[in-house]
Motif scaffolding. Sequence first.
Motif, mmCIF file in Angstrom:
data_model
loop_
_atom_site.group_PDB
_atom_site.id
_atom_site.type_symbol
_atom_site.label_atom_id
_atom_site.label_comp_id
_atom_site.label_asym_id
_atom_site.label_seq_id
_atom_site.Cartn_x
_atom_site.Cartn_y
_atom_site.Cartn_z
ATOM 1 N N ASN A 31 -65.320 17.939 117.638
ATOM 2 C CA ASN A 31 -65.321 19.177 118.409
ATOM 3 C C ASN A 31 -65.056 18.932 119.900
ATOM 4 O O ASN A 31 -64.526 19.805 120.587
ATOM 5 N N PHE A 70 -61.437 19.406 120.197
ATOM 6 C CA PHE A 70 -61.057 20.829 120.206
ATOM 7 C C PHE A 70 -61.420 21.487 121.541
ATOM 8 O O PHE A 70 -60.643 22.264 122.095
ATOM 9 N N ASP A 71 -62.628 21.191 122.040
ATOM 10 C CA ASP A 71 -63.052 21.761 123.331
ATOM 11 C C ASP A 71 -62.034 21.429 124.416
ATOM 12 O O ASP A 71 -61.626 22.294 125.196
ATOM 13 N N ALA A 109 -54.483 18.024 112.349
ATOM 14 C CA ALA A 109 -54.298 18.817 111.131
ATOM 15 C C ALA A 109 -54.889 20.214 111.280
ATOM 16 O O ALA A 109 -54.368 21.177 110.705
ATOM 17 N N CYS A 110 -55.981 20.337 112.040
ATOM 18 C CA CYS A 110 -56.737 21.600 112.116
ATOM 19 C C CYS A 110 -56.457 22.409 113.370
ATOM 20 O O CYS A 110 -56.681 23.619 113.378
ATOM 21 N N TYR A 111 -56.063 21.762 114.482
ATOM 22 C CA TYR A 111 -55.929 22.507 115.733
ATOM 23 C C TYR A 111 -54.799 23.527 115.600
ATOM 24 O O TYR A 111 -53.651 23.163 115.309
ATOM 25 N N GLN A 112 -55.131 24.777 115.770
ATOM 26 C CA GLN A 112 -54.162 25.864 115.617
ATOM 27 C C GLN A 112 -53.419 25.749 114.283
ATOM 28 O O GLN A 112 -52.228 26.050 114.189
ATOM 29 N N PHE A 127 -57.204 14.277 111.997
ATOM 30 C CA PHE A 127 -57.835 15.479 111.436
ATOM 31 C C PHE A 127 -57.825 16.611 112.473
ATOM 32 O O PHE A 127 -57.585 17.778 112.130
ATOM 33 N N LEU A 183 -58.563 23.215 123.966
ATOM 34 C CA LEU A 183 -58.605 24.630 124.322
ATOM 35 C C LEU A 183 -58.811 24.814 125.820
ATOM 36 O O LEU A 183 -58.165 25.663 126.436
ATOM 37 N N ILE A 241 -64.910 15.064 104.633
ATOM 38 C CA ILE A 241 -64.245 16.236 105.212
ATOM 39 C C ILE A 241 -62.967 15.737 105.865
ATOM 40 O O ILE A 241 -63.019 14.908 106.779
ATOM 41 N N GLY A 242 -61.831 16.222 105.419
ATOM 42 C CA GLY A 242 -60.596 15.713 105.998
ATOM 43 C C GLY A 242 -59.361 16.389 105.445
ATOM 44 O O GLY A 242 -59.439 17.443 104.816
ATOM 45 N N PHE A 293 -68.554 15.687 113.045
ATOM 46 C CA PHE A 293 -67.995 16.902 113.599
ATOM 47 C C PHE A 293 -68.263 17.089 115.087
ATOM 48 O O PHE A 293 -67.427 17.622 115.810
#
Lengths: 366, 366
Positions: free
Chosen positions: A80, A83-84, A114-117, A111, A87, A152-153, A76
Amino acid sequence: MQQLTVDLGDRSYPIFIGEGCLDATPSYLPYIAGEQVCIVTNDTLAPLYLSRVQKVLEGKKVTAVILPDGEAHKHFGTLNLIFDHLLAKKHNRKTTLIALGGGVIGDMTGFAAACYQRGVDFIQVPTTLLSQVDSSVGGKTGINHPLGKNMIGAFYQPKAVVIDTQVLSTLPAREISAGMAEVIKYGLLGDAPFIDWLESNMAALMALEPSALAYAIYRSCENKARIVAQDEREGDVRALLNLGHTFGHAIETQMGYGQWLHGEAVGAGMAIAAEVSHRSGWISDTDLARVHRLLAAASLPTAAPASMTVDQFLEHMAVDKKVLDGRLRFVLLRRLGQAFTTSDVPVALVQDVLVKSIAKGLVGPG
Amino acid sequence: MQQLTVDLGDRSYPIFIGEGCLDATPSYLPYIAGEQVCIVTNDTLAPLYLSRVQKVLEGKKVTAVILPDGEAHKHFGTLNLIFDHLLAKKHNRKTTLIALGGGVIGDMTGFAAACYQRGVDFIQVPTTLLSQVDSSVGGKTGINHPLGKNMIGAFYQPKAVVIDTQVLSTLPAREISAGMAEVIKYGLLGDAPFIDWLESNMAALMALEPSALAYAIYRSCENKARIVAQDEREGDVRALLNLGHTFGHAIETQMGYGQWLHGEAVGAGMAIAAEVSHRSGWISDTDLARVHRLLAAASLPTAAPASMTVDQFLEHMAVDKKVLDGRLRFVLLRRLGQAFTTSDVPVALVQDVLVKSIAKGLVGPG
């Protein structure tokens, strides 16, 4: 350049295979919906390929994230970082991520997409043999957890897969072998003629002979695309793709991710699965020997690590995703070129096969 | 007990609404496929309801994770506590998670379900008015990132939603108000007769009169279920549910998650959206006053925090998920009971509305 389609209705997507598609606009632009693009790669690959992909995307607003290289970073904390970056650079939900790298980059970027926004588009540009023939196709994405690999996926399909066979020329020999484990897998689980072809052509493949490589990759992707189209979310059909993986994941988890490469662990896992199939009465001595010979020809391990115990195997396999309601589920070979799933294998038989495999005394690849 | 259905083809699911459904076997058992269940709740709710839910699941293998309470914990560290627990307790991919709590528990548990072993089942048991009328229905799941609310997540539908109106009796008044913001939202965005009903019944609702509450919750869920069935993944229709949320998220992000409750920020956000609608010529003085009066009757803020600047609003809104290719997108009111989305609002007009809202000098709720 050859083209295949993964047929999933309105989520269907093309796989481009050939020399030079990394630099070809048609591999990308029709599959990018917005103006923003984020290339995710690692510090080994960035100097080799990043500027080439940036060049082909000229005109888009392109940013790049460069992650540390290796399976040890598939967690993770690294996810992250993506993601950082997204954003901080204000990427919106019409952005497209491009996974430029091997399986670790592909799984993490997929992944992240799949998760961003709650979901953005992404394109796979696999740069290892293993990711070209396996992880870039089919939509499995995820990260590792200290207690299990890929725990996790998400199932999340790319918009396109761009496979440039030229990039394999810079790949270490060990990673070619690791990728070859998945190529062999497609033969063993459902394509007997491909096994014959591999037996005749393994030397050419290991020497990176271009036309042999292109054929093996195309045929592997074709096999995978057919299976994924039948069963996207891993019911019984797709589970066949896990041949060698239940044992393999136990090896990876115990030995530490990255010590044994995924493909190496799967090679050993397929050897063990073939032993279990043989001991269960499904495949002959001759066929078992063929499996071992083919794995050896690809410089893959054919036994469990000498340092592992049977209990360690059973402990790791008990948290494997393939375990349902406490019963171990195996993918075995009914014959060469035909795999099946079963929960009806006596634990004692599996234990005995593992004891003998461990006793071969394999110190490990690398 | 009343029942609604969220109509999403093979992913359709029921919403049960009524006093006592928390303790009713039919609310759960038909929606649990395997033997394993993991209840996820927080340290405020566990003493109140955990044993009741455990009792109704007797016969299943039930484990529980108790998380710290509050929006401040809606981040990856807390999410990972769920994964740690699931793996330590060897939950397999046939397990069912039960989200017992408010929106934070529901969003995190739903996201954990979406990601654990690439997706397991889950059931929502919302215990706040806000989660009963909004977040438990529709499949939006996720966690916050320091740079934005709900930036990491998935669209992932539950197998059932169990709404027990009795649990609201222990809810603090501030949280009743926060939930009422979303109830009012359904009226404003698409149900004019419900606005009339709310104007007549707000006093009864705020006094937690059971039949009024049950009606408001049913009608809110009915509105949400209809919208989600039309547009699961937030195209133009579902975007209407974000009325007040673009401004609201900016307030939450700036003030710190949990300082202003989500519903309070949405209340202020709807007041601001109504002002922008009024200034753009869509709604009259009278209608704007009705919106403000209804929010005030629910003890909700009707202006931006005095401590915020216009630039802070614009900065936060620029990374909002509703921003596409750099243009701010707003949900406005064409009239009371009819919302619409638009990217055609002059920034200067928005700035001016924000200046005036901030100037009202609201120190903040709580």
